[in-house]
Scaffold this active site. Structure first.
Site, PDB file in Angstrom:
ATOM      1  N   HIS A   1      92.084  52.849  39.618  1.00  0.00           N
ATOM      2  CA  HIS A   1      92.936  53.651  38.729  1.00  0.00           C
ATOM      3  C   HIS A   1      93.324  54.952  39.434  1.00  0.00           C
ATOM      4  CE1 HIS A   1      89.741  56.560  37.766  1.00  0.00           C
ATOM      5  NE2 HIS A   1      88.920  55.515  37.644  1.00  0.00           N
TER       6      HIS A   1
ATOM      7  N   CYS B   1      84.270  53.801  39.971  1.00  0.00           N
ATOM      8  CA  CYS B   1      85.608  53.229  40.134  1.00  0.00           C
ATOM      9  C   CYS B   1      86.213  53.588  41.487  1.00  0.00           C
ATOM     10  CB  CYS B   1      86.524  53.739  39.021  1.00  0.00           C
ATOM     11  SG  CYS B   1      86.098  53.053  37.408  1.00  0.00           S
TER      12      CYS B   1
END
Length: 481
Positions: free
Chosen positions: A416, A439
């Site tokens: 992301h 992430c």
């Protein structure tokens, strides 16, 4: 005259002498045949002439001892059974003495050369228990000759199923044979023809059974099936050659398509081609080949139960052509290299990410992976599949953080954008002390490009370094961010 008288006297004396001799012979015959049967006499075909009652009895006994039964059987087999095997013995009922006593010895001269021919019921005994012993020893009951009858049945003749006519075989019915032997012994019969006496077992069904014809047609339809599972660099074909191995005989002598054997074929195909969660060979951006470890969630996985049912029905219906297995999980490429040419590659040591489309690298960007100091390392060493796509997205588990592009691929980790990071933070050693929650923090433009290229199910390859594929794994559950 005197001479003539002497001749007459001589002739008269000779005649008297002859008469005396004949009278003596006749008298001897009377005496002899009071205790002996007339010359040429027979009892039931056994010669007893000149025999006493005891001698005649012995002759009858010998005849009984020589009694035999010839069994005419199938397969050109003939067996001879003797009276001794049944312990046959003469049973003296006084009939021979009675016949001798009734014989008129004064008439013996009238029976010279032909005697008398008697037909009487000769008594004898045998042991019924011996019949079973004889049956046990007969060749007709041995495995060499006693072949079971076969009913009309479906059989494979080369490459076609046909209905074979019934086979009479040569299996005697033991109880029937036993009764036939006892009857022959008690009647004095000399021959038993097994076929004429109907002593063999019979097949159950004839060869005109319409159900068998239909069964053969259905099986031949099955053999016409020709199905191929094409997996690019390998294929699995089902046709008449191996379908025969899927057909098994039933308990009643018929045939059926075995679902279990088809399941075995599908299981083997899955064993050779399933890649889901298994090790993968992968060529990195630098051209070096590494081995990604088992444990990811990317790859092919055949649903064996449903594929077996589908294949079973297809074969049963005689279908042909290419067919695809039914999958639990799918990858992008069905060849042995299932990663294909469109994927995301991430190297934690280099803090770099590449996105390939159709074999061409279209994105090469620095990133920030999980914070090593907090034990929030990004999982590495495997291939994962993108689980979802969301734009924009809000991470409720992380205080409502908002991102524009979200591609999760393992647990709560995903790719992301990270608006809170400056350009200078990407790459380098940021990840070690100030990394993400696990992430892949990505510059906005790169995140957007990857988002447009990568869809759900596409592979994401994460490795620590080319020398050390598996890096430090997260020590606790992480949240997106």
């Amino acid at each position: 005259m005197k001479r003539l008288s002497k001749n007459l006297v001589s002739m008269l004396m000779l005649l008297i002498l002859l008469i005396l001799i004949l009278a003596g012979v006749y008298a001897f015959g009377i005496y002899h045949f009071k205790t002996h049967f007339f010359t040429g006499s027979k009892i039931n075909g056994v010669s007893i002439g000149e025999m006493t009652a005891d001698e005649a009895r012995y002759a009858i006994e010998n005849q009984i001892r020589r009694y035999s039964i010839t069994c005419v059987e199938r397969n050109n087999l003939t067996e001879k059974l003797t009276g001794d095997q049944f312990y046959m013995q003469y049973k003296d009922d006084g009939m021979i003495e009675t016949l001798l006593q009734k014989q008129n010895p004064y008439l013996w001269v009238f029976y010279l050369g032909h005697g008398k021919d008697y037909q009487i019921d000769v008594g004898y005994t045998y042991e019924k228990e011996a019949v079973d012993t004889v049956l046990d020893a007969m060749k007709a009951f041995s495995p060499e000759y006693a072949t079971s009858p076969a009913s009309a049945r479906v059989t494979l003749d080369g490459t076609q199923f046909v209905v074979a006519d019934c086979d009479q075989g040569a299996l005697p019915n033991r109880e029937k044979v036993r009764r036939a032997l006892i009857k022959a012994i008690e009647n004095g019969d000399r021959t038993i023809d097994f076929d004429k006496e109907d002593l063999y077992e019979h097949p159950a069904k004839a060869g005109d059974n319409s159900k068998l014809q239909q069964e053969a047609e259905n099986l031949n339809k099955v053999l016409q099936s020709n199905i191929t599972y094409d997996m690019v660099d390998r294929s699995f074909t089902i046709n008449g050659d191996n379908i025969q191995s899927f057909i098994e005989q039933t308990d009643n002598g018929g045939f059926k398509l075995s679902r279990d054997k088809i399941a075995g074929f599908v299981k083997d195909m899955a064993f050779q081609t399933d890649t889901y969660g298994l090790k993968h060979k992968f060529t990195t951006h630098s051209g070096r080949q590494i081995v990604l470890q088992a444990g990811g969630d990317y790859g092919w996985c055949i649903n064996q139960e449903e594929t077996t049912t589908d294949l079973y029905n297809a074969i049963l219906n005689g279908e042909t052509g290419n067919r695809e297995p039914i999958y639990l999980f799918k990858a992008l490429n069905r060849s042995s290299d299932d990663i294909g040419n469109t994927y995301v590659e991430i190297c934690i040591e280099k803090q770099e990410m590449w996105c390939y489309k159709d074999g061409v690298c279209v994105v090469d960007t620095p990133v920030v992976t999980g914070n090593h100091s907090k034990g929030e390392d990004t999982p590495s060493g495997c291939v994962w599949a993108v689980d979802a796509k969301e734009s924009p997205a809000t991470f409720e588990d992380n205080g409502g953080v908002k991102v524009k592009f979200w591609l999760p691929f393992v647990d709560s980790c995903g790719i992301h954008d990270a608006s809170w990071r400056s350009a200078g933070e990407y790459g380098g050693t940021t990840w070690k002390m100030r990394g993400s929650n696990g992430c892949i923090n990505t510059p906005l433009d790169a995140a957007e490009q990857i988002y447009e290229i990568i869809s759900i199910g596409y592979p994401v390859i994460v490795y620590y370094s080319e020398d050390q594929v598996v890096g430090t794994q997260p020590t606790h559950e992480v949240v997106p961010g």
